[in-house]
Structures are given as structure tokens and as C-alpha cells.
Write a protein that holds these residues in place. Sequence first.
Motif, PDB file in Angstrom:
ATOM      1  N   LYS A  85      89.432  37.030  37.674  1.00 52.70           N
ATOM      2  CA  LYS A  85      88.510  37.246  38.792  1.00 52.70           C
ATOM      3  C   LYS A  85      88.469  38.684  39.262  1.00 52.70           C
ATOM      4  O   LYS A  85      87.402  39.211  39.616  1.00 52.70           O
ATOM      5  CB  LYS A  85      88.921  36.339  39.972  1.00 52.70           C
ATOM      6  CG  LYS A  85      88.072  36.512  41.222  1.00 52.70           C
ATOM      7  CD  LYS A  85      86.637  36.061  40.996  1.00 52.70           C
ATOM      8  CE  LYS A  85      85.793  36.116  42.257  1.00 52.70           C
ATOM      9  NZ  LYS A  85      85.541  37.508  42.707  1.00 52.70           N
ATOM     10  N   GLN A  86      89.605  39.360  39.275  1.00 57.50           N
ATOM     11  CA  GLN A  86      89.705  40.653  39.953  1.00 57.50           C
ATOM     12  C   GLN A  86      89.679  41.863  39.032  1.00 57.50           C
ATOM     13  O   GLN A  86      89.530  42.990  39.512  1.00 57.50           O
ATOM     14  CB  GLN A  86      90.999  40.701  40.784  1.00 57.50           C
ATOM     15  CG  GLN A  86      91.135  39.583  41.796  1.00 57.50           C
ATOM     16  CD  GLN A  86      90.087  39.643  42.900  1.00 57.50           C
ATOM     17  OE1 GLN A  86      89.353  40.623  43.025  1.00 57.50           O
ATOM     18  NE2 GLN A  86      89.992  38.597  43.706  1.00 57.50           N
ATOM     19  N   ILE A  87      89.841  41.666  37.717  1.00 59.02           N
ATOM     20  CA  ILE A  87      89.929  42.796  36.789  1.00 59.02           C
ATOM     21  C   ILE A  87      88.921  42.617  35.662  1.00 59.02           C
ATOM     22  O   ILE A  87      88.854  41.554  35.040  1.00 59.02           O
ATOM     23  CB  ILE A  87      91.345  42.938  36.209  1.00 59.02           C
ATOM     24  CG1 ILE A  87      92.381  43.051  37.337  1.00 59.02           C
ATOM     25  CG2 ILE A  87      91.433  44.168  35.303  1.00 59.02           C
ATOM     26  CD1 ILE A  87      93.817  43.058  36.868  1.00 59.02           C
ATOM     27  N   GLY A  88      88.133  43.660  35.411  1.00 58.74           N
ATOM     28  CA  GLY A  88      87.184  43.656  34.295  1.00 58.74           C
ATOM     29  C   GLY A  88      87.617  44.654  33.239  1.00 58.74           C
ATOM     30  O   GLY A  88      88.108  45.745  33.571  1.00 58.74           O
ATOM     31  N   PHE A  89      87.438  44.300  31.974  1.00 54.63           N
ATOM     32  CA  PHE A  89      87.878  45.142  30.868  1.00 54.63           C
ATOM     33  C   PHE A  89      86.686  45.531  29.986  1.00 54.63           C
ATOM     34  O   PHE A  89      85.855  44.690  29.643  1.00 54.63           O
ATOM     35  CB  PHE A  89      88.895  44.408  29.994  1.00 54.63           C
ATOM     36  CG  PHE A  89      90.177  44.065  30.689  1.00 54.63           C
ATOM     37  CD1 PHE A  89      91.251  44.938  30.684  1.00 54.63           C
ATOM     38  CD2 PHE A  89      90.316  42.857  31.357  1.00 54.63           C
ATOM     39  CE1 PHE A  89      92.434  44.620  31.327  1.00 54.63           C
ATOM     40  CE2 PHE A  89      91.497  42.525  32.000  1.00 54.63           C
ATOM     41  CZ  PHE A  89      92.560  43.412  31.987  1.00 54.63           C
ATOM     42  N   VAL A  90      86.640  46.811  29.609  1.00 50.75           N
ATOM     43  CA  VAL A  90      85.681  47.300  28.622  1.00 50.75           C
ATOM     44  C   VAL A  90      86.479  47.993  27.531  1.00 50.75           C
ATOM     45  O   VAL A  90      87.200  48.954  27.806  1.00 50.75           O
ATOM     46  CB  VAL A  90      84.664  48.292  29.228  1.00 50.75           C
ATOM     47  CG1 VAL A  90      83.653  48.724  28.159  1.00 50.75           C
ATOM     48  CG2 VAL A  90      83.952  47.687  30.427  1.00 50.75           C
ATOM     49  N   PHE A  91      86.358  47.507  26.295  1.00 48.78           N
ATOM     50  CA  PHE A  91      87.133  48.049  25.184  1.00 48.78           C
ATOM     51  C   PHE A  91      86.250  48.893  24.262  1.00 48.78           C
ATOM     52  O   PHE A  91      85.025  48.759  24.249  1.00 48.78           O
ATOM     53  CB  PHE A  91      87.771  46.916  24.379  1.00 48.78           C
ATOM     54  CG  PHE A  91      88.665  46.022  25.183  1.00 48.78           C
ATOM     55  CD1 PHE A  91      89.965  46.406  25.473  1.00 48.78           C
ATOM     56  CD2 PHE A  91      88.211  44.808  25.661  1.00 48.78           C
ATOM     57  CE1 PHE A  91      90.793  45.584  26.228  1.00 48.78           C
ATOM     58  CE2 PHE A  91      89.025  43.978  26.412  1.00 48.78           C
ATOM     59  CZ  PHE A  91      90.315  44.370  26.694  1.00 48.78           C
ATOM     60  N   GLN A  92      86.894  49.721  23.459  1.00 45.09           N
ATOM     61  CA  GLN A  92      86.160  50.557  22.515  1.00 45.09           C
ATOM     62  C   GLN A  92      85.377  49.696  21.526  1.00 45.09           C
ATOM     63  O   GLN A  92      84.252  50.014  21.159  1.00 45.09           O
ATOM     64  CB  GLN A  92      87.138  51.466  21.768  1.00 45.09           C
ATOM     65  CG  GLN A  92      86.463  52.379  20.751  1.00 45.09           C
ATOM     66  CD  GLN A  92      87.429  53.370  20.126  1.00 45.09           C
ATOM     67  OE1 GLN A  92      88.581  53.487  20.544  1.00 45.09           O
ATOM     68  NE2 GLN A  92      86.988  54.084  19.122  1.00 45.09           N
ATOM     69  N   ASP A  93      85.959  48.593  21.092  1.00 46.44           N
ATOM     70  CA  ASP A  93      85.339  47.733  20.082  1.00 46.44           C
ATOM     71  C   ASP A  93      84.711  46.487  20.693  1.00 46.44           C
ATOM     72  O   ASP A  93      84.677  45.433  20.069  1.00 46.44           O
ATOM     73  CB  ASP A  93      86.377  47.346  19.028  1.00 46.44           C
ATOM     74  CG  ASP A  93      86.817  48.542  18.194  1.00 46.44           C
ATOM     75  OD1 ASP A  93      85.945  49.356  17.831  1.00 46.44           O
ATOM     76  OD2 ASP A  93      88.018  48.686  17.914  1.00 46.44           O
TER      77      ASP A  93
END
Length: 225
Positions: A85-93
Amino acid sequence: MGALNAESISKNFSTAEARLEVLVDISLRLAPGESLAILGPSGSGKSTLLAILGTLDRPTSGTMKIGDVDPFKLAEPLLAAFRNKQIGFVFQDHHLLPQCTVLENVLVPFLGSGSAGKLEIDEATQLIERVGLSQRLLHRPAQLSGGEKQRVAIARALVRKPVLVLADEPTGNLDGTTAAEVARLLLDLQLEQKSMLVVVTHSRPLAEQMQRRSSLENGRLVECV
């Protein structure tokens, strides 16, 4: 919406020969709406720090709070729910699910807490339109360009309006023009939602767009002037 406060974070790994210190006494504070770039060469500990801030790994020592919550004191099911809910992730791949459409990929964070109803579908659809992919709603990742895939990844990271967004080389696989477009989109949406953004990158142009910049040197976080 609270701030990020990390105090004296250290991370060690024990080997057969010695103890490897990857992060040393790192303290970091971010307020809602702030963005921070963390620079450093490969192997400097950037991804390790990002994993700790994202609660995917635990520090050897030190404390961290997101708002008034110490996530490392939560039991694992509660920690997983908090992260979702509180953390969003954007990865290189980008890590999109190849069998799912653009809309389904953006809805994935809602599935961790049950199912996506009409409200969630409407919110995801609006965000997909915001990132310029309204004509790609039912396309699958194989039908998208690299820049389009990363736009989907950004929408997925932000669909639940997390307080903290973490990006690991989000433009590393993109050409210069596309990288600039994706970076601007990420920053615009982060500011609109007043979330906190931490980006680890080798890219000086990307880092220059953040409000603050630091570098990892010998395991320590040093503010860049």
C-alpha cells in the motif's frame, strides 16, 4: 502522509574470510513531495540501500520509519500489506507480467489486498491515460516499446498513491529522448501525488532533475553540492 526517517542504517554481509560492510551509518530524511537521487558506481550499495528503504531487506543495524510506522517491527503479513500500500517500485527492467494486458499489469498492486473493483479499475484506467497509453489499454507487453513498458511500470507503482516511490535505474534501458520523457513523467506524477521519490542511478541528467542529490562513497551517503 508522513516523512521517511532512516537513522544510522548499516548493512553487513559475512563471508568465510571477512565481514563485508556495504552500508555504513546512513541517515536519510525525506518529506512528502521531495525527490532524491542517489549516485554511485556499480557495487557501491545503491540497490542494497533501495531494498532496505523498500522493506525488501533488513538492515544489520539502524532504524527506519515511514510516517509513524517502523515497518521492520511488523509481522511478515502486515509488512507485506504495508509495502503493497505505501511503497511503489519502478525497476530498470519494468518486470511486467507478459501474459497480462496493460490494464491488468497496472492493477496488480490491488490484487495483493484482494481484488480490483470498479473504483480501482477506473483509477487505473485514468492513470494509464495520464501516462499517455489510453490506446494501449488491452495490449500486452510484447506489443509495447521500451518507453511504453516503463510508462506502464510507473503507472503500476503509483496506482495506489504510495507515500514512497523507489526507482532503480528507471531510464537505464532507454534512449536519451525517451529517458527524458519517462523521467519527466515520473517526477510530474510524484509531485502531483506528493509522494517521496528516491532514484538510484548512474545518469547525471536524471539525477539533476531531482530536488536533492547524494552519492554512496565507501558505504557512506554523502550529500552532493
